[in-house]
Enzyme design. Structure first.
Site, mmCIF file in Angstrom:
data_model
loop_
_atom_site.group_PDB
_atom_site.id
_atom_site.type_symbol
_atom_site.label_atom_id
_atom_site.label_comp_id
_atom_site.label_asym_id
_atom_site.label_seq_id
_atom_site.Cartn_x
_atom_site.Cartn_y
_atom_site.Cartn_z
ATOM 1 N N ASP A 15 0.828 -1.211 0.000
ATOM 2 C CA ASP A 15 0.000 0.000 0.000
ATOM 3 C C ASP A 15 0.864 1.263 0.000
ATOM 4 O O ASP A 15 1.973 1.268 0.532
ATOM 5 C CB ASP A 15 -0.919 -0.022 1.234
ATOM 6 N N ASN A 17 1.248 3.434 -2.947
ATOM 7 C CA ASN A 17 1.755 3.892 -4.256
ATOM 8 C C ASN A 17 1.238 5.281 -4.608
ATOM 9 O O ASN A 17 1.975 6.140 -5.104
ATOM 10 C CB ASN A 17 1.310 2.932 -5.374
ATOM 11 N N ARG A 19 0.152 7.694 -2.599
ATOM 12 C CA ARG A 19 0.735 8.743 -1.755
ATOM 13 C C ARG A 19 2.193 9.010 -2.132
ATOM 14 O O ARG A 19 2.654 10.140 -2.116
ATOM 15 C CB ARG A 19 0.627 8.343 -0.269
ATOM 16 N N ARG A 28 -0.639 9.245 -10.181
ATOM 17 C CA ARG A 28 -0.714 8.026 -9.364
ATOM 18 C C ARG A 28 -0.063 6.823 -10.036
ATOM 19 O O ARG A 28 0.594 6.009 -9.385
ATOM 20 C CB ARG A 28 -2.173 7.697 -9.032
ATOM 21 N N HIS A 32 2.481 3.457 -9.033
ATOM 22 C CA HIS A 32 2.293 2.026 -9.277
ATOM 23 C C HIS A 32 3.494 1.459 -10.044
ATOM 24 O O HIS A 32 3.951 0.361 -9.766
ATOM 25 C CB HIS A 32 1.006 1.779 -10.068
ATOM 26 N N SER A 60 -7.527 -5.513 -5.410
ATOM 27 C CA SER A 60 -8.638 -6.093 -4.648
ATOM 28 C C SER A 60 -9.938 -6.001 -5.447
ATOM 29 O O SER A 60 -10.031 -5.219 -6.406
ATOM 30 C CB SER A 60 -8.800 -5.337 -3.320
ATOM 31 N N LEU A 126 10.567 -20.664 -4.806
ATOM 32 C CA LEU A 126 9.711 -19.697 -4.115
ATOM 33 C C LEU A 126 8.356 -19.696 -4.815
ATOM 34 O O LEU A 126 8.303 -19.569 -6.040
ATOM 35 C CB LEU A 126 10.336 -18.289 -4.199
ATOM 36 N N ARG A 189 -5.222 -1.849 8.716
ATOM 37 C CA ARG A 189 -6.405 -2.682 8.456
ATOM 38 C C ARG A 189 -6.049 -3.757 7.443
ATOM 39 O O ARG A 189 -5.034 -3.674 6.752
ATOM 40 C CB ARG A 189 -7.577 -1.833 7.937
ATOM 41 N N SER A 191 -8.240 -4.810 4.969
ATOM 42 C CA SER A 191 -8.865 -4.518 3.668
ATOM 43 C C SER A 191 -9.271 -5.781 2.892
ATOM 44 O O SER A 191 -8.960 -5.928 1.705
ATOM 45 C CB SER A 191 -7.926 -3.660 2.806
HETATM 46 C C1 IPE Z 1 -5.492 -2.791 -0.381
HETATM 47 O O1 IPE Z 1 -5.132 -1.456 -0.528
HETATM 48 C C2 IPE Z 1 -5.442 -3.466 -1.712
HETATM 49 C C3 IPE Z 1 -4.106 -3.646 -2.284
HETATM 50 C C4 IPE Z 1 -2.975 -3.370 -1.703
HETATM 51 C C5 IPE Z 1 -4.083 -4.187 -3.612
HETATM 52 P P1 IPE Z 1 -6.223 -0.301 -0.674
HETATM 53 O O2 IPE Z 1 -5.470 0.962 -0.751
HETATM 54 O O3 IPE Z 1 -7.142 -0.622 -1.789
HETATM 55 O O4 IPE Z 1 -7.018 -0.430 0.695
HETATM 56 P P2 IPE Z 1 -7.982 0.616 1.427
HETATM 57 O O5 IPE Z 1 -9.055 0.965 0.456
HETATM 58 O O6 IPE Z 1 -7.156 1.798 1.778
HETATM 59 O O7 IPE Z 1 -8.486 -0.101 2.641
HETATM 60 C C1 IPE Z 2 -1.531 0.243 -3.416
HETATM 61 O O1 IPE Z 2 -1.314 1.611 -3.421
HETATM 62 C C2 IPE Z 2 -1.748 -0.319 -4.792
HETATM 63 C C3 IPE Z 2 -3.132 -0.732 -5.087
HETATM 64 C C4 IPE Z 2 -4.114 -0.732 -4.243
HETATM 65 C C5 IPE Z 2 -3.386 -1.184 -6.439
HETATM 66 P P1 IPE Z 2 -2.513 2.655 -3.410
HETATM 67 O O2 IPE Z 2 -2.850 2.996 -4.830
HETATM 68 O O3 IPE Z 2 -3.649 2.163 -2.603
HETATM 69 O O4 IPE Z 2 -1.823 3.890 -2.701
HETATM 70 P P2 IPE Z 2 -2.522 4.949 -1.728
HETATM 71 O O5 IPE Z 2 -3.158 4.188 -0.617
HETATM 72 O O6 IPE Z 2 -3.515 5.702 -2.555
HETATM 73 O O7 IPE Z 2 -1.382 5.799 -1.267
HETATM 74 MG MG MG Z 3 -4.122 2.374 -0.608
#
Ligand code: IPE
Ligand code: IPE
Ligand code: MG
Length: 241
Positions: A15, A17, A19, A28, A32, A60, A126, A189, A191
């Site tokens: 999580d 990416n 931010r 964004r 990624h 997800s 692995l 969390r 998620s």
């Molecule tokens: C969880 O991250 C899903 C993945 C890392 C792929 P999210 O960024 O989607 O989760 P929430 O919405 O903040 O709980």
């Molecule tokens: C996780 O990073 C990657 C995916 C959920 C695909 P985010 O895209 O959720 O990054 P934030 O939470 O917005 O920083």
């Molecule tokens: Mg996120």
């Protein structure tokens, strides 16, 4: 770290990416893209530390609710990542398993996933679980449906149903349940990730954003894991006697 203290299965909620991109004044998707470099680093680190199974939460079931452009870019990134990494996976004898409702992914992504799974299916250095269009609730509902069908058709005796049998209906059936779950970016969390399989997992929260996560951070998580006492319902005294 003694070998017995190395988790057999580490699952990672990658999580932060978005931010990371925001902090660097980038769109964004650049976060990624940078995140895929962290994936490569962590696969190498897992290999070096002797972890046998790693699951990466990449998309997800709830992530479909993101802007269309971001979803499309993520799918494209995933596909090119797989194309690029297939040879490496084979060379390093890593097995790819996809966890999730793959039938709902774009056709070209499905094809790439199948190809990579097939090309790596005999390896055991692995095992890499890629959680894609993954949601724990969907997984459990799918499992219950399949169990009901098998019971109706006489393939399963419900008197024999326990967690060991139940887990054979989960996407993770070929992997042990995770010993350690890591979530980056400071969120606390799960998620909808591996809710059942994480019943006794140790949880490690890192403030580092996923694109900055590296071998040292991964090592710190393994070190924290090694210092934890897992009791599985017993008393601390029972464990030492
Ligand atoms: C969880 O991250 C899903 C993945 C890392 C792929 P999210 O960024 O989607 O989760 P929430 O919405 O903040 O709980
Ligand atoms: C996780 O990073 C990657 C995916 C959920 C695909 P985010 O895209 O959720 O990054 P934030 O939470 O917005 O920083
Ligand atoms: Mg996120």
């Amino acid at each position: 770290m003694t070998a017995s203290k190395i988790p057999q299965h580490v699952a990672v909620i990658m999580d932060g990416n978005g931010r990371w991109a925001e902090q660097h004044g980038l769109p964004r998707i650049e976060g990624h893209r940078k995140g895929t470099q962290a994936v490569k680093r962590i696969l190498k680190a897992a290999e070096d530390f002797g972890v046998k199974n790693i699951t990466l939460f990449a998309f997800s079931v709830e992530n479909w609710n993101r802007p269309k452009l971001e979803v499309a870019a993520l799918m494209q990134l995933l596909e090119s990542f797989l194309k690029e990494q297939k040879e490496q996976l084979v060379k390093r004898e890593m097995r790819l398993r996809v966890l999730g409702r793959t039938s709902e992914l774009p056709r070209s992504t499905q094809k790439q996933l199948r190809k990579t799974e097939q090309a790596t299916q005999t390896f055991n250095n692995l095992t890499v679980g890629l959680a894609l269009n993954y949601g724990s609730r969907t997984e459990v509902v799918d499992a219950v449906k399949a169990i009901t069908l098998d019971a109706q058709e006489g393939l399963l005796d419900l008197n024999e149903l326990d967690y060991e049998v139940f887990r054979q209906y989960l996407y993770t059936k070929e992997m042990p349940d995770p010993d350690l779950i890591i979530r980056t970016s400071g969120e606390c969390r799960l998620s909808n990730f591996l809710l059942l399989q994480s019943a006794y997992s140790e949880i490690y929260l890192s403030d580092v954003l996923w694109p900055d996560f590296d071998k040292a951070e991964f090592g710190a998580a393994l070190k924290a894991y090694a210092s934890r006492e897992r009791r599985f319902g017993k008393t601390a005294q029972q464990l030492t006697s």
